[in-house]
Design an enzyme around this catalytic site. Structure first.
Site, PDB file in Angstrom:
ATOM      1  N   CYS A  57       0.846  -1.202   0.000  1.00 34.15           N
ATOM      2  CA  CYS A  57       0.000   0.000   0.000  1.00 34.15           C
ATOM      3  C   CYS A  57       0.874   1.242   0.000  1.00 34.15           C
ATOM      4  O   CYS A  57       1.767   1.397   0.837  1.00 34.15           O
ATOM      5  CB  CYS A  57      -0.910  -0.009   1.225  1.00 34.15           C
ATOM      6  SG  CYS A  57      -1.925   1.487   1.364  1.00 34.15           S
ATOM      7  N   TYR A  88      -7.527   4.051  -9.623  1.00 33.63           N
ATOM      8  CA  TYR A  88      -7.278   3.192  -8.469  1.00 33.63           C
ATOM      9  C   TYR A  88      -8.170   1.955  -8.520  1.00 33.63           C
ATOM     10  O   TYR A  88      -7.711   0.833  -8.287  1.00 33.63           O
ATOM     11  CB  TYR A  88      -7.535   3.972  -7.182  1.00 33.63           C
ATOM     12  CG  TYR A  88      -7.414   3.135  -5.939  1.00 33.63           C
ATOM     13  CD1 TYR A  88      -6.173   2.676  -5.499  1.00 33.63           C
ATOM     14  CD2 TYR A  88      -8.543   2.796  -5.185  1.00 33.63           C
ATOM     15  CE1 TYR A  88      -6.050   1.905  -4.347  1.00 33.63           C
ATOM     16  CE2 TYR A  88      -8.432   2.033  -4.040  1.00 33.63           C
ATOM     17  CZ  TYR A  88      -7.181   1.587  -3.624  1.00 33.63           C
ATOM     18  OH  TYR A  88      -7.074   0.820  -2.495  1.00 33.63           O
ATOM     19  N   GLU A 100       1.357  -0.473  -6.929  1.00 35.59           N
ATOM     20  CA  GLU A 100       1.291   0.820  -6.259  1.00 35.59           C
ATOM     21  C   GLU A 100       2.723   1.261  -5.969  1.00 35.59           C
ATOM     22  O   GLU A 100       3.471   0.555  -5.303  1.00 35.59           O
ATOM     23  CB  GLU A 100       0.484   0.728  -4.965  1.00 35.59           C
ATOM     24  CG  GLU A 100      -0.982   0.467  -5.195  1.00 35.59           C
ATOM     25  CD  GLU A 100      -1.829   0.649  -3.938  1.00 35.59           C
ATOM     26  OE1 GLU A 100      -1.302   1.163  -2.926  1.00 35.59           O
ATOM     27  OE2 GLU A 100      -3.010   0.277  -3.969  1.00 35.59           O
ATOM     28  N   ASP A 135      -2.675  -7.478   2.430  1.00 35.91           N
ATOM     29  CA  ASP A 135      -2.918  -6.852   1.132  1.00 35.91           C
ATOM     30  C   ASP A 135      -2.394  -7.797   0.055  1.00 35.91           C
ATOM     31  O   ASP A 135      -1.179  -7.968  -0.100  1.00 35.91           O
ATOM     32  CB  ASP A 135      -2.207  -5.506   1.040  1.00 35.91           C
ATOM     33  CG  ASP A 135      -2.784  -4.469   1.995  1.00 35.91           C
ATOM     34  OD1 ASP A 135      -4.000  -4.520   2.252  1.00 35.91           O
ATOM     35  OD2 ASP A 135      -2.024  -3.621   2.476  1.00 35.91           O
ATOM     36  N   TYR A 140       0.303  -5.061  -4.942  1.00 37.27           N
ATOM     37  CA  TYR A 140       1.049  -4.892  -3.693  1.00 37.27           C
ATOM     38  C   TYR A 140       2.430  -5.535  -3.734  1.00 37.27           C
ATOM     39  O   TYR A 140       3.060  -5.705  -2.694  1.00 37.27           O
ATOM     40  CB  TYR A 140       0.231  -5.460  -2.539  1.00 37.27           C
ATOM     41  CG  TYR A 140      -1.132  -4.819  -2.415  1.00 37.27           C
ATOM     42  CD1 TYR A 140      -1.258  -3.492  -2.021  1.00 37.27           C
ATOM     43  CD2 TYR A 140      -2.291  -5.532  -2.730  1.00 37.27           C
ATOM     44  CE1 TYR A 140      -2.499  -2.894  -1.933  1.00 37.27           C
ATOM     45  CE2 TYR A 140      -3.542  -4.942  -2.646  1.00 37.27           C
ATOM     46  CZ  TYR A 140      -3.643  -3.612  -2.244  1.00 37.27           C
ATOM     47  OH  TYR A 140      -4.880  -3.012  -2.168  1.00 37.27           O
ATOM     48  N   CYS A 203      -2.172   2.091   7.508  1.00 41.17           N
ATOM     49  CA  CYS A 203      -0.785   1.871   7.105  1.00 41.17           C
ATOM     50  C   CYS A 203      -0.444   0.423   7.414  1.00 41.17           C
ATOM     51  O   CYS A 203      -0.391   0.028   8.582  1.00 41.17           O
ATOM     52  CB  CYS A 203       0.168   2.810   7.833  1.00 41.17           C
ATOM     53  SG  CYS A 203       1.911   2.493   7.445  1.00 41.17           S
ATOM     54  N   CYS A 212      19.409  -3.804   7.138  1.00 44.06           N
ATOM     55  CA  CYS A 212      20.038  -3.906   5.822  1.00 44.06           C
ATOM     56  C   CYS A 212      21.525  -3.540   5.940  1.00 44.06           C
ATOM     57  O   CYS A 212      21.855  -2.414   6.333  1.00 44.06           O
ATOM     58  CB  CYS A 212      19.347  -2.967   4.844  1.00 44.06           C
ATOM     59  SG  CYS A 212      19.956  -3.104   3.165  1.00 44.06           S
TER      60      CYS A 212
END
Length: 218
Positions: A57, A88, A100, A135, A140, A203, A212
């Site tokens: 998202c 959308y 997205e 999602d 996604y 969210c 990372c």
């Protein structure tokens, strides 16, 4: 169509013959960034760089980047598929092929590509294929689209480093799509900087908890 057929269709890229037709004209969107006031479609300073990130998202993903010092403007939209100028609602069908995406325009003198990549890898789960958490669908998928060969080499190097870090923790392979930047179609006005306009909005971002191991020097 059964639930399983619908699920399978959403998690498979459509063939060109299946894709929705879209339209010749761009859909209306904002002219300026809701937070910074900078022009959403440029012109931007010539020395600034661009990159496209897909992390599921796009609402929460965009907020991550507009909050980073050195990022000049962000915008959400659709890229990596077939349908021109999709809405959308059309992308949600899985029949446009687009993900997205968040466009990030940044000053490389203030924020490094490595810093942006560290945020990208750590703030979502790049091992999930055509989904992020609940999602589900091609929309996604995890993706990075680049604008020059040097950036692509750096992105691929960061992917390999993060893949090694994930493997060391027993997690699966990275499924992130890395490609040269295709056409970016700006999303509707109400999606732009959505979480600045709706602070309590949805969210779904959730990282793996694995750092990372690339330089994040600014």
């Amino acid at each position: 169509m059964s639930f399983f057929d619908d699920f399978r269709k959403k998690t498979q890229m459509p063939a060109a013959s299946e894709a929705l037709p879209g339209r010749a004209q761009a859909i209306p969107t904002a002219a300026t960034h809701f937070v910074s006031g900078h022009p959403l479609k440029g012109p931007w300073p010539q020395e600034y760089k661009q990159i496209l990130f897909g992390m599921g998202c796009f609402w929460g993903a965009e907020r991550l980047f507009w909050q980073m010092p050195g990022v000049y403007v962000t915008a959400v939209g659709y890229a990596g598929g077939i349908t021109p100028n999709p809405t959308y609602e059309e992308t949600c069908t899985g029949l446009t092929g687009h993900a997205e995406m968040v466009l990030v325009v940044y000053d490389p003198r203030q924020v490094s590509l490595d810093a942006l990549l560290s945020t990208f890898w750590e703030e979502h789960d790049p091992t999930q294929g055509m989904r992020q958490g609940n999602d589900i669908g091609t929309t996604y998928r995890s993706a990075i689209y680049v604008f020059d060969d040097a950036d692509r080499a750096r992105v691929e190097k960061s992917r390999d480093a993060y893949q090694a870090a994930l493997a060391a923790r027993g997690l699966g392979p990275v499924t992130t799509e890395i490609a040269d930047a295709p056409t970016f179609y700006y999303a509707e006005n109400y999606h732009q900087q959505y979480l600045a306009k709706n602070p309590n909005g949805y969210c779904g971002l959730k990282g793996t908890g694995v750092s990372c191991p690339i330089s994040a020097a600014r």
